[in-house]
Design a protein around this motif. Structure first.
Motif, PDB file in Angstrom:
ATOM      1  N   GLY A  96       0.792  -1.222   0.000  1.00 54.17           N
ATOM      2  CA  GLY A  96       0.000   0.000   0.000  1.00 54.17           C
ATOM      3  C   GLY A  96       0.825   1.272   0.000  1.00 54.17           C
ATOM      4  O   GLY A  96       0.264   2.374  -0.038  1.00 54.17           O
ATOM      5  N   LYS A  97       2.134   1.147   0.040  1.00 52.43           N
ATOM      6  CA  LYS A  97       3.009   2.322   0.013  1.00 52.43           C
ATOM      7  C   LYS A  97       4.296   2.007  -0.759  1.00 52.43           C
ATOM      8  O   LYS A  97       5.396   2.058  -0.223  1.00 52.43           O
ATOM      9  N   ILE A  98       4.111   1.679  -2.035  1.00 49.12           N
ATOM     10  CA  ILE A  98       5.211   1.260  -2.894  1.00 49.12           C
ATOM     11  C   ILE A  98       6.295   2.327  -3.008  1.00 49.12           C
ATOM     12  O   ILE A  98       7.489   2.029  -2.902  1.00 49.12           O
ATOM     13  N   SER A  99       5.904   3.564  -3.245  1.00 44.96           N
ATOM     14  CA  SER A  99       6.899   4.628  -3.429  1.00 44.96           C
ATOM     15  C   SER A  99       7.806   4.758  -2.221  1.00 44.96           C
ATOM     16  O   SER A  99       9.032   4.885  -2.352  1.00 44.96           O
ATOM     17  N   GLU A 100       7.220   4.720  -1.041  1.00 45.84           N
ATOM     18  CA  GLU A 100       7.996   4.876   0.184  1.00 45.84           C
ATOM     19  C   GLU A 100       8.932   3.701   0.427  1.00 45.84           C
ATOM     20  O   GLU A 100      10.095   3.878   0.793  1.00 45.84           O
ATOM     21  N   VAL A 101       8.448   2.494   0.203  1.00 46.34           N
ATOM     22  CA  VAL A 101       9.220   1.296   0.542  1.00 46.34           C
ATOM     23  C   VAL A 101      10.217   0.922  -0.551  1.00 46.34           C
ATOM     24  O   VAL A 101      11.356   0.545  -0.262  1.00 46.34           O
ATOM     25  N   LYS A 104      12.163   4.914  -2.753  1.00 45.95           N
ATOM     26  CA  LYS A 104      12.945   5.936  -2.058  1.00 45.95           C
ATOM     27  C   LYS A 104      14.130   5.350  -1.300  1.00 45.95           C
ATOM     28  O   LYS A 104      14.856   6.081  -0.639  1.00 45.95           O
ATOM     29  N   GLN A 105      14.308   4.047  -1.385  1.00 41.45           N
ATOM     30  CA  GLN A 105      15.422   3.401  -0.712  1.00 41.45           C
ATOM     31  C   GLN A 105      16.487   3.005  -1.733  1.00 41.45           C
ATOM     32  O   GLN A 105      16.183   2.692  -2.886  1.00 41.45           O
ATOM     33  N   LYS A 106      17.704   2.990  -1.304  1.00 38.73           N
ATOM     34  CA  LYS A 106      18.818   2.658  -2.177  1.00 38.73           C
ATOM     35  C   LYS A 106      18.723   1.208  -2.647  1.00 38.73           C
ATOM     36  O   LYS A 106      18.370   0.315  -1.881  1.00 38.73           O
ATOM     37  N   ASP A 107      19.057   0.986  -3.909  1.00 33.58           N
ATOM     38  CA  ASP A 107      19.111  -0.353  -4.505  1.00 33.58           C
ATOM     39  C   ASP A 107      17.785  -1.100  -4.373  1.00 33.58           C
ATOM     40  O   ASP A 107      17.751  -2.311  -4.167  1.00 33.58           O
ATOM     41  N   GLY A 124       8.792  -6.395  -7.353  1.00 35.21           N
ATOM     42  CA  GLY A 124       9.671  -5.449  -6.675  1.00 35.21           C
ATOM     43  C   GLY A 124      10.910  -6.152  -6.171  1.00 35.21           C
ATOM     44  O   GLY A 124      11.017  -7.388  -6.214  1.00 35.21           O
ATOM     45  N   CYS A 125      11.868  -5.374  -5.698  1.00 36.73           N
ATOM     46  CA  CYS A 125      13.045  -5.963  -5.061  1.00 36.73           C
ATOM     47  C   CYS A 125      13.615  -4.991  -4.051  1.00 36.73           C
ATOM     48  O   CYS A 125      13.493  -3.760  -4.185  1.00 36.73           O
ATOM     49  N   LEU A 126      14.220  -5.568  -3.021  1.00 39.13           N
ATOM     50  CA  LEU A 126      14.829  -4.830  -1.925  1.00 39.13           C
ATOM     51  C   LEU A 126      16.123  -5.520  -1.527  1.00 39.13           C
ATOM     52  O   LEU A 126      16.270  -6.731  -1.727  1.00 39.13           O
TER      53      LEU A 126
END
Length: 225
Positions: A96-101, A104-107, A124-126
């Motif tokens: 529900g908060k793709i942009s934030e998670v 906006k995070q590196k890599d 997605g990937c983190l």
């Protein structure tokens, strides 16, 4: 048929489509999870004991059959409840908060498959916090109406390319025992199963709900895909 439309970065106006795609995709696993539950020895033992006890006490088959039917209906509702709880938690945590998670995070990254202006797939990937040098593929989902077109493969390749470009050595991901199509896809894309485990929750232990960890080691020359 191969996918020839657009894999692009997530935009804020994709929010509702992404949430819907995720919710529909997860809800599809209710029947297979229910069947997995029925195959467990503990479930079969409970059903057998319930049936035999009621047959012995009531001297009739009607009451035992009714009781077993109600038990099965309750078990299915429980599975639905667990999936709905997981969906709600995931929506609050990241979907529900793709942009934030993811943006906006590196890599980190998040992409959607766009067909005729409609979002039909996502991934997605983190960075994997407990596995240095790896990115974790997350939230892969393709709408049922657009499966078999190579969209999932294209999304997988997008994550692999992104991971390699960022200088990471591998992609890891997790999928469950009931997601057999996903397992086949990942293995076809070169992922290898590295671990099996049951999450440390009572319900998961009782139902033997196994998770699989997969890993794709990336070649620097880009020939693994």
């Amino acid at each position: 048929m191969e996918y020839i439309e657009d894999i692009r970065k997530y935009r804020d106006d994709d929010a509702e489509a992404v949430k819907e795609t995720f919710t529909l995709g997860m809800s599809e696993h209710v029947p297979s999870t229910f069947m997995h539950l029925l195959k467990q020895p503990l479930t079969q033992m409970v059903l057998m004991c319930l049936f035999c006890a009621l047959v012995t006490s009531s001297k009739s088959f009607l009451l035992p059959i009714l009781a077993v039917t109600l038990f099965l209906a309750g078990a299915r509702q429980f599975v639905i409840y667990m999936f709905n709880s997981y969906i709600d938690t995931s929506l609050r945590k990241d979907v529900g908060k793709i942009s934030e998670v993811y943006l906006k995070q590196k890599d980190s990254g998040f992409w959607v498959a766009d067909v005729d202006g409609r979002v039909v797939g996502m991934v997605g990937c983190l960075p994997k916090q407990d596995t240095p040098g790896c990115l974790e593929l997350k939230r892969m989902s393709v709408r049922r109406s657009h499966r078999g077109m190579g969209i999932a493969k294209a999304l997988c390749r997008t994550v692999a390319d992104f991971t390699r470009d960022r200088g990471y050595a591998a992609v890891v991901l997790y999928t469950s025992v009931v997601q057999t199509d996903a397992q086949k896809l990942y293995e076809h894309m070169g992922y290898e199963k590295t671990r099996e485990f049951v999450i440390p929750e009572l319900v998961a232990k009782i139902t033997n709900f196994t998770l699989f960890e997969y890993r794709l080691d990336l070649q620097r020359d880009g020939k693994n895909d």
